[in-house]
Motif scaffolding. Structure first.
Motif, PDB file in Angstrom:
ATOM      1  N   ALA A  87       1.377  10.561  -7.171  1.00  0.00           N
ATOM      2  CA  ALA A  87       2.212  11.204  -8.183  1.00  0.00           C
ATOM      3  C   ALA A  87       1.573  11.166  -9.568  1.00  0.00           C
ATOM      4  CB  ALA A  87       3.581  10.531  -8.231  1.00  0.00           C
ATOM      5  N   GLY A  88       0.386  10.580  -9.677  1.00  0.00           N
ATOM      6  CA  GLY A  88      -0.285  10.511 -10.969  1.00  0.00           C
ATOM      7  C   GLY A  88       0.237   9.422 -11.877  1.00  0.00           C
ATOM      8  N   LEU A  89       0.919   8.410 -11.335  1.00  0.00           N
ATOM      9  CA  LEU A  89       1.485   7.333 -12.134  1.00  0.00           C
ATOM     10  C   LEU A  89       0.607   6.092 -12.060  1.00  0.00           C
ATOM     11  CD1 LEU A  89       5.219   7.734 -11.040  1.00  0.00           C
ATOM     12  CD2 LEU A  89       4.123   8.684 -13.078  1.00  0.00           C
ATOM     13  N   ASP A  90       0.902   5.155 -12.945  1.00  0.00           N
ATOM     14  CA  ASP A  90       0.188   3.874 -12.948  1.00  0.00           C
ATOM     15  C   ASP A  90       0.750   3.017 -11.821  1.00  0.00           C
ATOM     16  OD1 ASP A  90      -0.946   1.407 -13.391  1.00  0.00           O
ATOM     17  OD2 ASP A  90      -0.813   1.543 -15.568  1.00  0.00           O
ATOM     18  N   ALA A  91      -0.021   2.835 -10.756  1.00  0.00           N
ATOM     19  CA  ALA A  91       0.473   2.142  -9.570  1.00  0.00           C
ATOM     20  C   ALA A  91       0.846   0.702  -9.879  1.00  0.00           C
ATOM     21  CB  ALA A  91      -0.566   2.202  -8.454  1.00  0.00           C
ATOM     22  N   ALA A  92       0.063   0.021 -10.713  1.00  0.00           N
ATOM     23  CA  ALA A  92       0.344  -1.380 -11.013  1.00  0.00           C
ATOM     24  C   ALA A  92       1.691  -1.531 -11.712  1.00  0.00           C
ATOM     25  CB  ALA A  92      -0.780  -1.962 -11.865  1.00  0.00           C
ATOM     26  N   ASN A  93       1.965  -0.671 -12.699  1.00  0.00           N
ATOM     27  CA  ASN A  93       3.241  -0.744 -13.413  1.00  0.00           C
ATOM     28  C   ASN A  93       4.417  -0.389 -12.509  1.00  0.00           C
ATOM     29  OD1 ASN A  93       1.956  -1.511 -15.761  1.00  0.00           O
ATOM     30  ND2 ASN A  93       1.808   0.597 -16.552  1.00  0.00           N
ATOM     31  N   ILE A  94       4.204   0.588 -11.640  1.00  0.00           N
ATOM     32  CA  ILE A  94       5.287   1.000 -10.741  1.00  0.00           C
ATOM     33  C   ILE A  94       5.632  -0.121  -9.772  1.00  0.00           C
ATOM     34  CG2 ILE A  94       5.910   2.591  -8.898  1.00  0.00           C
ATOM     35  CD1 ILE A  94       6.032   3.835 -11.632  1.00  0.00           C
ATOM     36  N   VAL A 117       0.821  -1.202   0.000  1.00  0.00           N
ATOM     37  CA  VAL A 117       0.000   0.000   0.000  1.00  0.00           C
ATOM     38  C   VAL A 117       0.860   1.260   0.000  1.00  0.00           C
ATOM     39  CG1 VAL A 117      -0.187   0.152   2.520  1.00  0.00           C
ATOM     40  CG2 VAL A 117      -2.018   1.079   1.080  1.00  0.00           C
ATOM     41  N   VAL A 118       2.058   1.199   0.574  1.00  0.00           N
ATOM     42  CA  VAL A 118       2.901   2.399   0.641  1.00  0.00           C
ATOM     43  C   VAL A 118       3.405   2.804  -0.741  1.00  0.00           C
ATOM     44  CG1 VAL A 118       4.978   3.401   1.625  1.00  0.00           C
ATOM     45  CG2 VAL A 118       3.522   1.928   3.033  1.00  0.00           C
ATOM     46  N   PRO A 119       4.134   1.956  -1.469  1.00  0.00           N
ATOM     47  CA  PRO A 119       4.550   2.382  -2.817  1.00  0.00           C
ATOM     48  C   PRO A 119       3.376   2.602  -3.759  1.00  0.00           C
ATOM     49  CG  PRO A 119       5.061   0.054  -2.475  1.00  0.00           C
ATOM     50  CD  PRO A 119       4.655   0.603  -1.155  1.00  0.00           C
ATOM     51  N   ARG A 120       2.295   1.835  -3.588  1.00  0.00           N
ATOM     52  CA  ARG A 120       1.145   2.000  -4.464  1.00  0.00           C
ATOM     53  C   ARG A 120       0.500   3.379  -4.246  1.00  0.00           C
ATOM     54  NH1 ARG A 120      -1.503  -1.797  -7.246  1.00  0.00           N
ATOM     55  NH2 ARG A 120      -0.377  -3.434  -6.108  1.00  0.00           N
TER      56      ARG A 120
END
Length: 301
Positions: free
Chosen positions: A217-224, A208-211
């Motif tokens: 930040a407006g990024l794709d959480a799954a890809n990150i 949950v923290v990096p997601r």
């Protein structure tokens, strides 16, 4: 009619009734009360006190004697603010009007009135570097902006507070949590029975923290999260590879333009060619999002 004053009411341990008092008795009582109050305030001034901060209303007679002996009086009805003033000046909060002991007297460099945003504020200025209290005045065009600034200041102050208590650091930006999640999932696979499901879910919960950081930040959480897992699995510690990975992540977002990614030594700022054994590392990134320039710095242990 003779010169007498009358009092109607009840006295302690007496029956209700009407009592006659001479006018001279009332005058003597008032004079003795004034003398006692003047004696008390003079004794306070003799200790060196020239400012009294009071939490309740101050009578006119007390104000008269304070003015006579050159004592400034401030009224502060907030108990919270009174405690802050005591911490700022080193004074003790007294419950009775009496001459203070030397240890109960505080001090500050300057007391003055200043207008801040059309509001008159009384400033107690402390020049001592060891002062325990500092005040930050937040001004903005709207309450929402001021709330955001206040939260940012609160986060920064508590971060410094935590650093002074324990100077040990872990990797930021969700890296530590993702590494723990990976290790817990590996540990869960080696466990027999139903325990492995609980351990695996606990590990997944740490994502949950990096997601959340990616979503904010407006990024794709799954890809990150997937890219972070791949980097952790590969054990990649090359600065060049990490810079390329960050550039690839930013390039996947069309609204963002990467300006720079830096991995430098925290002590002298030199760019690092390899990680490990170089001490603390300062990771920096700058991204242009429309007309907004975003900059972030993270100190890696």
């Amino acid at each position: 009619m003779d010169d007498r004053s009358w009092y109607a009411g009840a006295l302690p341990e007496q029956d209700d009734g009407v009592f006659s008092l001479q006018a001279a008795d009332l005058k003597n009582y008032n004079d003795s009360e004034e003398a006692a109050l003047e004696k008390t305030i003079k004794a306070i001034r003799d200790t060196g006190v020239n400012l009294i901060v009071c939490g309740q209303a101050v009578g006119e007679l007390a104000l008269h004697f304070c003015e006579k002996f050159g004592i400034l009086v401030l009224k502060c009805p907030s108990k919270f603010e009174l405690r802050r003033i005591c911490r700022t000046t080193g004074a003790a909060n007294l419950v009775r009007l009496e001459p203070p002991a030397p240890d109960d007297i505080g001090s500050c460099a300057r007391v003055y009135l200043k207008e801040i945003g059309s509001t008159n504020c009384t400033i107690l200025e402390q020049e001592d570097a060891t002062s325990k209290v500092a005040t930050i005045v937040v001004r903005g065009s709207s309450p929402n902006i001021m709330d955001d600034v206040e939260r940012a200041i609160d986060d920064g102050v508590h971060t410094v507070k935590a650093m002074t208590r324990d100077a040990r650091f872990v990797a930021g930006a969700g890296g530590c949590e993702l590494q723990l999640a990976d290790l817990l999932q590996q540990h869960a696979e080696a466990q027999p029975g139903l325990d492995q499901y609980a351990i695996n879910k606990y590990g997944l919960a740490l994502e949950v923290v990096p997601r959340t950081l990616a979503e904010n930040a407006g990024l794709d959480a799954a890809n990150i999260v997937a890219a972070l897992y791949a980097a952790h699995k590969a054990g990649e510690r090359s600065p060049a590879a990490l810079r390329a990975c960050a550039a690839a992540v930013i390039a996947s977002e069309p609204r963002m333009a990467l300006e720079y990614v830096s991995l430098a030594a925290a002590d002298d700022g030199r760019e690092l060619e390899k990680l490990g054994g170089a001490g603390a590392v300062m990771a920096s990134i700058a991204v242009q999002l429309g007309e907004t320039r975003l900059i972030d710095n993270v100190l890696l242990p």
